[in-house]
Design an enzyme around this catalytic site. Sequence first.
Site, PDB file in Angstrom:
ATOM      1  N   LEU A  54       0.858  -1.171   0.000  1.00 23.08           N
ATOM      2  CA  LEU A  54       0.000   0.000   0.000  1.00 23.08           C
ATOM      3  C   LEU A  54       0.899   1.227   0.000  1.00 23.08           C
ATOM      4  O   LEU A  54       1.929   1.246   0.679  1.00 23.08           O
ATOM      5  CB  LEU A  54      -0.903   0.039   1.247  1.00 23.08           C
ATOM      6  CG  LEU A  54      -1.996  -1.015   1.381  1.00 23.08           C
ATOM      7  CD1 LEU A  54      -2.750  -0.812   2.695  1.00 23.08           C
ATOM      8  CD2 LEU A  54      -2.964  -0.996   0.216  1.00 23.08           C
ATOM      9  N   ASP A  55       0.520   2.248  -0.756  1.00 19.96           N
ATOM     10  CA  ASP A  55       1.283   3.494  -0.743  1.00 19.96           C
ATOM     11  C   ASP A  55       1.308   4.077   0.674  1.00 19.96           C
ATOM     12  O   ASP A  55       0.437   3.783   1.498  1.00 19.96           O
ATOM     13  CB  ASP A  55       0.649   4.528  -1.681  1.00 19.96           C
ATOM     14  CG  ASP A  55       0.815   4.156  -3.144  1.00 19.96           C
ATOM     15  OD1 ASP A  55       1.694   3.330  -3.458  1.00 19.96           O
ATOM     16  OD2 ASP A  55       0.058   4.698  -3.971  1.00 19.96           O
ATOM     17  N   GLN A  56       2.288   4.918   0.932  1.00 17.78           N
ATOM     18  CA  GLN A  56       2.403   5.543   2.250  1.00 17.78           C
ATOM     19  C   GLN A  56       1.112   6.252   2.658  1.00 17.78           C
ATOM     20  O   GLN A  56       0.666   6.146   3.792  1.00 17.78           O
ATOM     21  CB  GLN A  56       3.567   6.536   2.251  1.00 17.78           C
ATOM     22  CG  GLN A  56       3.735   7.290   3.569  1.00 17.78           C
ATOM     23  CD  GLN A  56       4.991   8.134   3.602  1.00 17.78           C
ATOM     24  OE1 GLN A  56       5.971   7.823   2.936  1.00 17.78           O
ATOM     25  NE2 GLN A  56       4.978   9.215   4.369  1.00 17.78           N
ATOM     26  N   THR A  58      -1.934   5.656   1.617  1.00 19.64           N
ATOM     27  CA  THR A  58      -3.120   4.797   1.619  1.00 19.64           C
ATOM     28  C   THR A  58      -3.291   4.104   2.962  1.00 19.64           C
ATOM     29  O   THR A  58      -2.364   3.491   3.482  1.00 19.64           O
ATOM     30  CB  THR A  58      -3.023   3.748   0.495  1.00 19.64           C
ATOM     31  OG1 THR A  58      -2.810   4.407  -0.751  1.00 19.64           O
ATOM     32  CG2 THR A  58      -4.301   2.928   0.416  1.00 19.64           C
ATOM     33  N   ARG A 156      -5.271   5.350  -8.712  1.00 21.34           N
ATOM     34  CA  ARG A 156      -4.984   6.784  -8.830  1.00 21.34           C
ATOM     35  C   ARG A 156      -4.978   7.230 -10.292  1.00 21.34           C
ATOM     36  O   ARG A 156      -5.544   8.273 -10.648  1.00 21.34           O
ATOM     37  CB  ARG A 156      -3.651   7.099  -8.155  1.00 21.34           C
ATOM     38  CG  ARG A 156      -3.666   6.842  -6.645  1.00 21.34           C
ATOM     39  CD  ARG A 156      -2.269   6.876  -6.047  1.00 21.34           C
ATOM     40  NE  ARG A 156      -1.655   8.201  -6.156  1.00 21.34           N
ATOM     41  CZ  ARG A 156      -0.407   8.456  -5.769  1.00 21.34           C
ATOM     42  NH1 ARG A 156       0.349   7.482  -5.260  1.00 21.34           N
ATOM     43  NH2 ARG A 156       0.079   9.670  -5.881  1.00 21.34           N
TER      44      ARG A 156
END
Length: 217
Positions: A54-56, A58, A156
């Site tokens: 997961l992105d930072q 998210t 995104r």
Amino acid sequence: MNIPILFEDGESLVIDKPAGLPLDQPRAGGRSLEDYLDDLRFGFQRQPLPVHRLDQDTSGCLLLARNPKAHKRFSAAFEARLVEKRYVAIVAGLLEADEGTIELSLSKISSAEKGWRMIPAKKGKPAITHWRKLMVAGGLTLVEFRPETGRTHQIRVHAASGLGVPLLGDPVYGTAGGAGRTMLHGAGLTVQRETKPAIVAVAPLPADFVALGFADA
């Protein structure tokens, strides 16, 4: 930091990853999920390891495996698209349609000025995302995304280029203003298993989503 546990058994954990917490140690220093893996052992010999990313920014459902064999099985399930992922996001505007499917292949590009990012490209890797409008508040829309594929930054880019409306707060594919982060949340995760009941986890809407008027979603 208190990291909520959404699901737990002998081979897996699903945590509700807080927004702003990176999985890997940042080059500039600071805390990351790695700093909390020892606390997440809960008496087990090994630290649990993330199966996906997961992105930072998210928040939400993140699957951790408690042993190498489980990690290998879970990783294979992700590769074979046997994992159901449900995300919710706030997009920075209104949508005409109520639901649909976005099919935009994605490719990674890089430049000295902007760094790396993903773009739609016919010769890129196939990417498919199903979406559904959930709620409108204050000129913003809460959208459910169910990605079939797991490409980097898929939701995104698909929001910005497929829907034509980027995620609120997205500094790369939209505009950084309007929120303290990119407003994307892993709301649900289901992982089928051959010999055990499925892993099923649901993460409640974070406080920053609720503060923007989406408490009843």
